[in-house]
Design a protein around this motif. Structure first.
Motif, short mmCIF file in Angstrom:
data_model
loop_
_atom_site.label_atom_id
_atom_site.label_comp_id
_atom_site.label_asym_id
_atom_site.label_seq_id
_atom_site.Cartn_x
_atom_site.Cartn_y
_atom_site.Cartn_z
N PRO A 78 3.42 0.01 -1.75
CA PRO A 78 3.69 -0.99 -2.80
C PRO A 78 2.78 -0.84 -4.02
CG PRO A 78 3.32 -2.05 -0.66
CD PRO A 78 3.01 -0.60 -0.49
N GLU A 79 3.32 -1.24 -5.15
CA GLU A 79 2.59 -1.14 -6.42
C GLU A 79 1.27 -1.91 -6.38
OE1 GLU A 79 3.17 -2.65 -10.97
OE2 GLU A 79 4.97 -1.97 -9.92
N TYR A 80 1.26 -3.07 -5.71
CA TYR A 80 0.02 -3.87 -5.69
C TYR A 80 -1.17 -3.09 -5.11
CZ TYR A 80 0.34 -4.93 -0.67
OH TYR A 80 0.38 -4.83 0.70
N TYR A 81 -0.89 -2.19 -4.18
CA TYR A 81 -1.96 -1.39 -3.57
C TYR A 81 -2.60 -0.47 -4.61
CZ TYR A 81 -4.10 1.36 0.26
OH TYR A 81 -4.96 1.98 1.12
N ALA A 116 3.93 20.50 -8.88
CA ALA A 116 3.06 19.32 -8.77
C ALA A 116 3.89 18.08 -8.46
CB ALA A 116 2.27 19.13 -10.06
N LEU A 117 5.06 17.94 -9.08
CA LEU A 117 5.92 16.79 -8.80
C LEU A 117 6.50 16.86 -7.39
CD1 LEU A 117 7.82 16.20 -12.15
CD2 LEU A 117 6.26 14.62 -10.99
N ILE A 118 6.85 18.05 -6.95
CA ILE A 118 7.37 18.22 -5.59
C ILE A 118 6.29 17.84 -4.58
CG2 ILE A 118 8.16 19.90 -3.89
CD1 ILE A 118 9.58 21.35 -6.27
N GLU A 119 5.06 18.29 -4.82
CA GLU A 119 3.96 17.93 -3.92
C GLU A 119 3.72 16.42 -3.93
OE1 GLU A 119 -0.60 19.21 -2.85
OE2 GLU A 119 0.11 19.61 -4.89
N LEU A 120 3.74 15.81 -5.10
CA LEU A 120 3.54 14.36 -5.20
C LEU A 120 4.63 13.61 -4.43
CD1 LEU A 120 1.95 12.02 -6.50
CD2 LEU A 120 3.49 12.21 -8.47
N ALA A 121 5.86 14.06 -4.53
CA ALA A 121 6.98 13.40 -3.85
C ALA A 121 6.87 13.47 -2.33
CB ALA A 121 8.30 14.02 -4.30
N HIS A 122 6.19 14.49 -1.83
CA HIS A 122 6.07 14.69 -0.37
C HIS A 122 4.71 14.31 0.19
CE1 HIS A 122 9.91 16.73 0.27
NE2 HIS A 122 9.73 17.23 -0.94
N TYR A 123 3.78 13.88 -0.65
CA TYR A 123 2.41 13.61 -0.21
C TYR A 123 2.34 12.28 0.54
CZ TYR A 123 -2.59 14.47 -0.42
OH TYR A 123 -3.90 14.75 -0.11
N LYS A 124 1.60 12.29 1.63
CA LYS A 124 1.43 11.09 2.44
C LYS A 124 -0.02 10.61 2.37
CE LYS A 124 5.18 11.97 5.64
NZ LYS A 124 5.58 12.07 7.04
N MET A 125 -0.19 9.32 2.47
CA MET A 125 -1.51 8.70 2.44
C MET A 125 -2.29 9.12 3.67
SD MET A 125 -3.34 6.94 0.60
CE MET A 125 -4.16 5.46 0.15
N PRO A 126 -3.50 9.65 3.49
CA PRO A 126 -4.26 10.18 4.64
C PRO A 126 -5.12 9.15 5.38
CG PRO A 126 -5.36 10.77 2.60
CD PRO A 126 -4.09 10.06 2.22
N PHE A 127 -5.18 7.90 4.89
CA PHE A 127 -6.06 6.93 5.54
C PHE A 127 -5.57 5.51 5.28
CE2 PHE A 127 -7.75 7.39 1.25
CZ PHE A 127 -7.94 6.07 0.87
N GLY A 128 -6.18 4.56 5.97
CA GLY A 128 -6.02 3.14 5.68
C GLY A 128 -4.74 2.51 6.16
N LYS A 129 -4.46 1.37 5.60
CA LYS A 129 -3.32 0.54 5.96
C LYS A 129 -2.00 1.29 5.88
CE LYS A 129 -1.16 -3.80 4.52
NZ LYS A 129 -1.28 -4.96 3.64
#
Length: 78
Positions: free
Chosen positions: A33-36, A10-23
């Motif tokens: 960034p944390e603010y997001y 689960a941690l390995i997947e989290l480390a490699h996961y990319k945002m699928p949409f948006g900015k």
């Protein structure tokens, strides 16, 4: 109780996961960034897997644990 292997994966997947949409589309979650994440926490994280991962990443960022995710991404392929 979850097995250690599951947590590791689960941690390995989290480390490699990319945002699928948006900015921040196609950016690693750790590089956003944390603010997001704070904004999403106020408005509501998405449902499902992405929402769980964003919630975890928010906790990692507010606790200053980003280096853990960078190390996992460097040392473990997905």
């Amino acid at each position: 109780m979850e097995s250690p292997k599951f947590n590791q994966n689960a941690l390995i997947e989290l480390a490699h996961y990319k945002m699928p949409f948006g900015k921040y589309k196609d950016e690693y979650l750790i590089d956003i960034p944390e603010y997001y994440y704070t904004w999403f926490k106020q408005k509501g994280f998405p449902d499902g897997k992405l929402g769980r991962m964003m919630t975890q990443m928010h906790e990692i960022k507010i606790n200053g644990l980003e280096e853990l995710i960078y190390t996992i991404r460097r040392n473990f392929s997905q």
